[in-house]
Design a protein around this motif. Structure first.
Motif, mmCIF file in Angstrom:
data_model
loop_
_atom_site.group_PDB
_atom_site.id
_atom_site.type_symbol
_atom_site.label_atom_id
_atom_site.label_comp_id
_atom_site.label_asym_id
_atom_site.label_seq_id
_atom_site.Cartn_x
_atom_site.Cartn_y
_atom_site.Cartn_z
ATOM 1 N N TYR A 64 -7.496 0.090 -5.475
ATOM 2 C CA TYR A 64 -7.679 0.786 -4.196
ATOM 3 C C TYR A 64 -8.014 -0.217 -3.094
ATOM 4 C CZ TYR A 64 -8.614 5.326 -1.925
ATOM 5 O OH TYR A 64 -8.559 6.449 -1.146
ATOM 6 N N ARG A 65 -8.931 -1.153 -3.419
ATOM 7 C CA ARG A 65 -9.349 -2.149 -2.430
ATOM 8 C C ARG A 65 -8.184 -3.056 -2.027
ATOM 9 N NH1 ARG A 65 -10.452 -7.157 -3.550
ATOM 10 N NH2 ARG A 65 -10.905 -6.750 -5.753
ATOM 11 N N ARG A 66 -7.437 -3.541 -3.006
ATOM 12 C CA ARG A 66 -6.328 -4.444 -2.703
ATOM 13 C C ARG A 66 -5.282 -3.762 -1.812
ATOM 14 N NH1 ARG A 66 -5.564 -9.142 -5.645
ATOM 15 N NH2 ARG A 66 -7.014 -9.519 -7.369
ATOM 16 N N TYR A 67 -5.055 -2.499 -2.058
ATOM 17 C CA TYR A 67 -4.062 -1.745 -1.274
ATOM 18 C C TYR A 67 -4.450 -1.720 0.201
ATOM 19 C CZ TYR A 67 -1.864 2.554 0.544
ATOM 20 O OH TYR A 67 -1.195 3.488 1.310
ATOM 21 N N HIS A 68 -5.699 -1.428 0.489
ATOM 22 C CA HIS A 68 -6.133 -1.378 1.892
ATOM 23 C C HIS A 68 -6.288 -2.785 2.475
ATOM 24 C CE1 HIS A 68 -6.606 2.904 2.618
ATOM 25 N NE2 HIS A 68 -6.998 3.016 1.369
ATOM 26 N N ALA A 69 -6.733 -3.722 1.668
ATOM 27 C CA ALA A 69 -6.893 -5.092 2.166
ATOM 28 C C ALA A 69 -5.555 -5.693 2.579
ATOM 29 C CB ALA A 69 -7.555 -5.960 1.103
ATOM 30 N N GLU A 70 -4.486 -5.324 1.893
ATOM 31 C CA GLU A 70 -3.169 -5.866 2.240
ATOM 32 C C GLU A 70 -2.765 -5.437 3.644
ATOM 33 O OE1 GLU A 70 -0.452 -8.574 1.094
ATOM 34 O OE2 GLU A 70 -1.914 -7.768 -0.332
ATOM 35 N N LYS A 71 -3.058 -4.194 4.009
ATOM 36 C CA LYS A 71 -2.755 -3.733 5.363
ATOM 37 C C LYS A 71 -3.606 -4.480 6.392
ATOM 38 C CE LYS A 71 -3.117 0.609 3.919
ATOM 39 N NZ LYS A 71 -3.115 2.081 3.859
ATOM 40 N N LEU A 131 -0.814 9.391 22.830
ATOM 41 C CA LEU A 131 -1.923 9.190 21.909
ATOM 42 C C LEU A 131 -2.540 7.826 22.184
ATOM 43 C CD1 LEU A 131 -0.182 7.095 20.129
ATOM 44 C CD2 LEU A 131 0.316 9.032 18.666
ATOM 45 N N ASP A 132 -3.644 7.558 21.510
ATOM 46 C CA ASP A 132 -4.309 6.269 21.663
ATOM 47 C C ASP A 132 -4.097 5.364 20.458
ATOM 48 O OD1 ASP A 132 -5.832 6.615 24.279
ATOM 49 O OD2 ASP A 132 -6.435 8.409 23.165
ATOM 50 N N MET A 133 -4.136 5.956 19.274
ATOM 51 C CA MET A 133 -3.877 5.201 18.044
ATOM 52 C C MET A 133 -2.749 5.901 17.306
ATOM 53 S SD MET A 133 -5.874 2.550 17.913
ATOM 54 C CE MET A 133 -5.633 2.084 16.201
ATOM 55 N N VAL A 134 -1.727 5.127 16.948
ATOM 56 C CA VAL A 134 -0.532 5.717 16.348
ATOM 57 C C VAL A 134 -0.548 5.500 14.837
ATOM 58 C CG1 VAL A 134 0.839 3.651 16.894
ATOM 59 C CG2 VAL A 134 1.993 5.796 16.389
ATOM 60 N N GLY A 135 -0.506 6.599 14.130
ATOM 61 C CA GLY A 135 -0.515 6.546 12.679
ATOM 62 C C GLY A 135 0.881 6.299 12.126
ATOM 63 N N MET A 136 1.030 5.190 11.414
ATOM 64 C CA MET A 136 2.287 4.877 10.725
ATOM 65 C C MET A 136 1.928 4.688 9.250
ATOM 66 S SD MET A 136 4.221 2.289 13.384
ATOM 67 C CE MET A 136 5.823 2.517 12.589
ATOM 68 N N THR A 137 1.684 5.788 8.600
ATOM 69 C CA THR A 137 1.099 5.728 7.263
ATOM 70 C C THR A 137 2.138 5.418 6.200
ATOM 71 O OG1 THR A 137 -0.567 7.296 8.044
ATOM 72 C CG2 THR A 137 -0.391 6.957 5.658
ATOM 73 N N ARG A 138 3.179 6.237 6.102
ATOM 74 C CA ARG A 138 4.239 5.919 5.147
ATOM 75 C C ARG A 138 4.941 4.599 5.494
ATOM 76 N NH1 ARG A 138 7.247 11.616 5.019
ATOM 77 N NH2 ARG A 138 6.226 11.725 7.055
ATOM 78 N N PRO A 139 5.173 4.282 6.787
ATOM 79 C CA PRO A 139 5.740 2.966 7.092
ATOM 80 C C PRO A 139 4.890 1.802 6.590
ATOM 81 C CG PRO A 139 6.078 4.415 8.939
ATOM 82 C CD PRO A 139 5.197 5.157 7.975
ATOM 83 N N HIS A 140 3.563 1.952 6.579
ATOM 84 C CA HIS A 140 2.724 0.872 6.063
ATOM 85 C C HIS A 140 2.715 0.833 4.535
ATOM 86 C CE1 HIS A 140 1.095 0.252 10.148
ATOM 87 N NE2 HIS A 140 0.826 -0.954 9.686
ATOM 88 N N ILE A 141 3.084 1.928 3.893
ATOM 89 C CA ILE A 141 3.304 1.896 2.445
ATOM 90 C C ILE A 141 4.570 1.077 2.160
ATOM 91 C CG2 ILE A 141 3.912 3.334 0.451
ATOM 92 C CD1 ILE A 141 2.059 5.494 1.562
ATOM 93 N N ALA A 142 5.562 1.240 3.034
ATOM 94 C CA ALA A 142 6.802 0.460 2.891
ATOM 95 C C ALA A 142 6.597 -0.998 3.287
ATOM 96 C CB ALA A 142 7.914 1.080 3.740
ATOM 97 N N ASP A 143 5.798 -1.249 4.303
ATOM 98 C CA ASP A 143 5.572 -2.628 4.771
ATOM 99 C C ASP A 143 4.197 -2.721 5.425
ATOM 100 O OD1 ASP A 143 5.545 -5.170 5.859
ATOM 101 O OD2 ASP A 143 7.608 -5.090 6.549
ATOM 102 N N PRO A 144 3.208 -3.275 4.735
ATOM 103 C CA PRO A 144 1.864 -3.384 5.319
ATOM 104 C C PRO A 144 1.743 -4.451 6.396
ATOM 105 C CG PRO A 144 1.902 -4.370 3.138
ATOM 106 C CD PRO A 144 3.248 -3.735 3.338
ATOM 107 N N TYR A 145 2.822 -5.187 6.663
ATOM 108 C CA TYR A 145 2.781 -6.289 7.624
ATOM 109 C C TYR A 145 3.477 -5.941 8.947
ATOM 110 C CZ TYR A 145 0.637 -9.325 4.204
ATOM 111 O OH TYR A 145 -0.255 -9.880 3.318
#
Length: 684
Positions: A44-51, A319-333
């Protein structure tokens, strides 16, 4: 950062209370189901740290972490009610902070959106005893003592999140307990929590007050809330916007994360979280209206799949912060690539929603074409050059497995050549993209072709490779990625009378007036053939031996098929096998049978029978090359998983190591093919 990127709306910081978010990109709360015992441990930690490494400003963990024992995990949810979560979350937060990203968490009581027969087998509750079809539980009405203890549970959970060093929390208020009080569809009470909007918001503000008292005024608190249930019997737009305004005026919350729609069925959820073939950013304009009405920090995510749309959302003040959740699953960079002027290199989210379908079917989130996501401990998102001897690698086949193998091997520094029999790359991905709804899948192929061009990897098309074509290249490693070919379902008679799903999908065969589709595989292939035949005007019956049809495909992708089936009058028959086919004049007779009652049978008289039974390995070249190889095609699976040389030495006369991957081994799926490609390449 160049002057051009310096002006990019996406790269501008955003001040949220005392917290400076370094850009406008975030990953909204979602549950990847990587937890262990309800805890966010290493995976779980590695997944979020990569983003965080990839430059994201804010990663929102959990979807959602549960605050009470009688809110058992529905899909791997974290246990926010357990003190043991604090050190795990602190480790996660510290690592993300080291890379410059803020970390928050979503907390909730799931209410009726879970099951009583999980965890401690406690009764499910909601504002009223209204059943949620998706999870099928019959909730009890929350009593006064339930409300008191759950409010206290929220406050205690918030304190744990604060103690873990997180930057803030958000409450989940769409389809869960909190908003079940708001909606006329779910609040049938006759007490002080029903009737007027003041009464229906009473529980929510009890929670907000208790949490603020527990964490103080400085800790960031937000609400991910439905502002319009888009439902005749649900919360109206007018009341939803009024709720948003009340939160904004309260001085007790710091941001709103806006949702439109309801989620009590798969079909409704599909509108909230759109998939491939559906409109891009469908709720963005509505979110902008809420922002204008509240003049308050607004977050939002709903199929904002590409940087151009995200940039527009920020630039136009939606909006102020744009959620790109599935796109960051595809590419966290994503953020790092935008800042570096490499936007064109972002691995695209193709809308397949394999990630969510796996979660809702009891698995963990995996991206259809990024095998590193969720496997950060063993598969890097950024592939480093090999520190061993560089090799000549010949890849035969340019489907998803071959393309990924070629990309990863070239990133390792090896000299790679690709031989492809067809005039275009893509294999079965190109076939799947023939469904107009799923044409975005071709991004899986296009992105890899672009990367191979950058890496200087040549592809020889229209090359039906034979052994001498391969050996002439003097390879050190040969990878057979020739895929599979359609195979008919096992029948007692009449195999030759069955049309394959590939023929229908590719257009090689035109759907007849009446069509029986027999799906003995349970994935997209049979469903797509049935859908395309129905759209072409055929009368279609889909027959499956399964207890429910298309078990290899999750609920998110099930929706558009079922929508089309109902529109087009497709008949669905389950628990039934196709036994045989025979010709009768210009018609075909399908004999159906039962696993349950062997003597039972029925017949269907149709113009065409379409069969889907996966693929058989297209492995002729592999078997020709086996005796010429040093390993005889053998693989050391222990080394593949744990590290080391994957090719055992079996033939001293062999001139190269031989490997086959993807459907050239056995019928699987796109993710399996891509996982094969990268994990083997990392061992070279």
């Amino acid at each position: 950062m160049s002057s051009l990127t310096g002006k990019d709306p996406l790269l501008q910081p955003f001040q949220l209370k005392h917290l400076t978010l370094r850009n406008r990109l975030m990953s909204t709360s979602h549950e990847p189901a990587y937890s262990e015992d309800g805890m966010p441990k290493e995976r779980y930690r590695r997944y979020h740290a990569e983003k965080a490494k990839g430059g994201i400003a804010l990663t929102m963990t959990a979807g959602s972490a549960v605050v009470s024992r009688d809110s058992p995990a529905a899909f791997g949810n974290l246990h926010a009610y357990d003190d043991a979560i604090v050190p795990w979350l602190k480790e996660l937060a510290d690592e993300c902070h080291e890379h410059g990203a803020a970390v928050m968490i979503q907390i909730t009581h799931l209410g009726r959106r879970t099951n009583w027969n999980k965890a401690d087998w406690l009764p499910v509750l909601s504002a009223s005893p209204v059943r949620e079809p998706a999870h099928r539980s019959f909730p009890k009405e929350a009593e006064d003592w339930d409300i008191e203890r759950i409010v206290a549970d929220y406050a205690a959970a918030a304190q744990r999140m604060q103690a873990a060093g997180l930057d803030g929390i958000e409450f989940e208020a769409y389809g869960h307990l909190m908003d079940s009080f708001w909606s006329p569809a779910t609040n049938k009470r006759e007490d002080a929590f029903a009737g007027s909007l003041d009464n229906r918001l009473r529980f929510a503000f009890m929670v907000v007050e208790a949490v603020r008292k527990a964490v103080g005024e400085k800790f960031i608190v937000g609400v991910r809330m439905v502002a319009d249930e888009d439902w005749e019997k649900g919360l109206s737009r007018a009341e939803g916007v009024e709720i948003a305004q009340r939160f904004a005026r309260s001085g007790k919350v710091d941001f709103l994360n806006i949702i439109r729609g309801h989620i009590e069925t798969d079909a409704a959820l599909n509108e909230v979280i759109p998939i491939a073939g559906m409109r891009s950013a469908p709720h963005l304009d509505f979110t902008g209206e809420v922002r204008a009405a509240t003049k308050f920090p607004i977050f939002h995510a709903a199929r904002i799949s590409d940087v151009a749309t995200a940039r527009h959302a920020v630039a136009e003040g939606k909006l102020d912060m744009v959620g790109m959740t599935r796109p960051h699953i595809a590419d966290p960079y994503i953020a790092a690539k935008v800042a570096a002027g490499e936007e064109h290199r972002i691995r695209p989210c193709v809308g397949a929603t394999y990630c969510l379908d796996r979660i809702y079917e009891g698995g963990e989130a995996l991206c259809i074409h990024n095998a590193a996501t969720g496997r950060e401990a063993t598969i890097p998102h950024i592939i480093s050059r090999s520190d061993g001897p560089l090799k000549k690698v010949v890849v035969v086949g340019a489907g998803p497995a071959g393309l990924e193998m070629a990309r990863a091997a070239a990133e390792r520094g090896h000299s790679v050549s690709v031989l492809e029999a067809a005039p275009q790359a893509g294999g079965q991905v190109r076939l799947a993209a023939q469904n107009p709804r799923r044409r975005e899948l071709i991004g899986i192929v296009d992105w890899r072709l672009s990367e191979l061009e950058r890496l200087g990897v040549p592809i020889r098309y229209d090359c039906w490779a034979e052994a001498q074509d391969v050996t002439a290249l003097e390879p050190d490693i040969v990878v057979i990625a020739t895929g599979g070919l359609p195979q008919p379902p096992p029948l007692d008679a009449g195999d030759d009378l069955v049309t394959t799903s590939w023929d229908i999908i590719s257009g090689a065969a035109k759907p007849a007036e009446t069509v029986l589709v027999y799906d003995d595989n349970g994935g997209h292939q049979g469903m797509t053939a049935a859908e395309l035949a129905a759209i072409a005007g055929s009368g279609v019956e889909l027959v499956s031996p399964e207890r429910f049809f298309a078990p290899e495909m999750g609920g998110m992708n099930h929706v558009p098929y079922m929508r089309e089936f109902h529109r087009r009058g497709v008949r669905v028959t389950i628990n039934t096998r196709l036994r045989s086919v025979r010709r009768d004049g210009n018609k075909l007779i399908a004999t159906l049978g039962s696993d349950f009652v062997p003597e039972w049978s029925e017949e269907r008289r149709v113009d065409q029978i379409v069969g889907e039974h996966g693929t058989f390995a297209n492995d002729e070249l592999y078997h020709v090359l086996k005796p010429l190889s040093s390993n005889g095609g053998a693989v050391d699976y222990e080394a593949l998983v744990k590290g080391g040389n994957v090719f055992p030495f079996r033939n001293p006369d062999g001139g190269f190591a031989l490997l086959r991957i993807g459907d050239a081994v056995a019928s699987r799926n796109i993710h399996a093919a891509i996982y094969d490609g990268i994990r083997y390449a990392l061992r070279f």
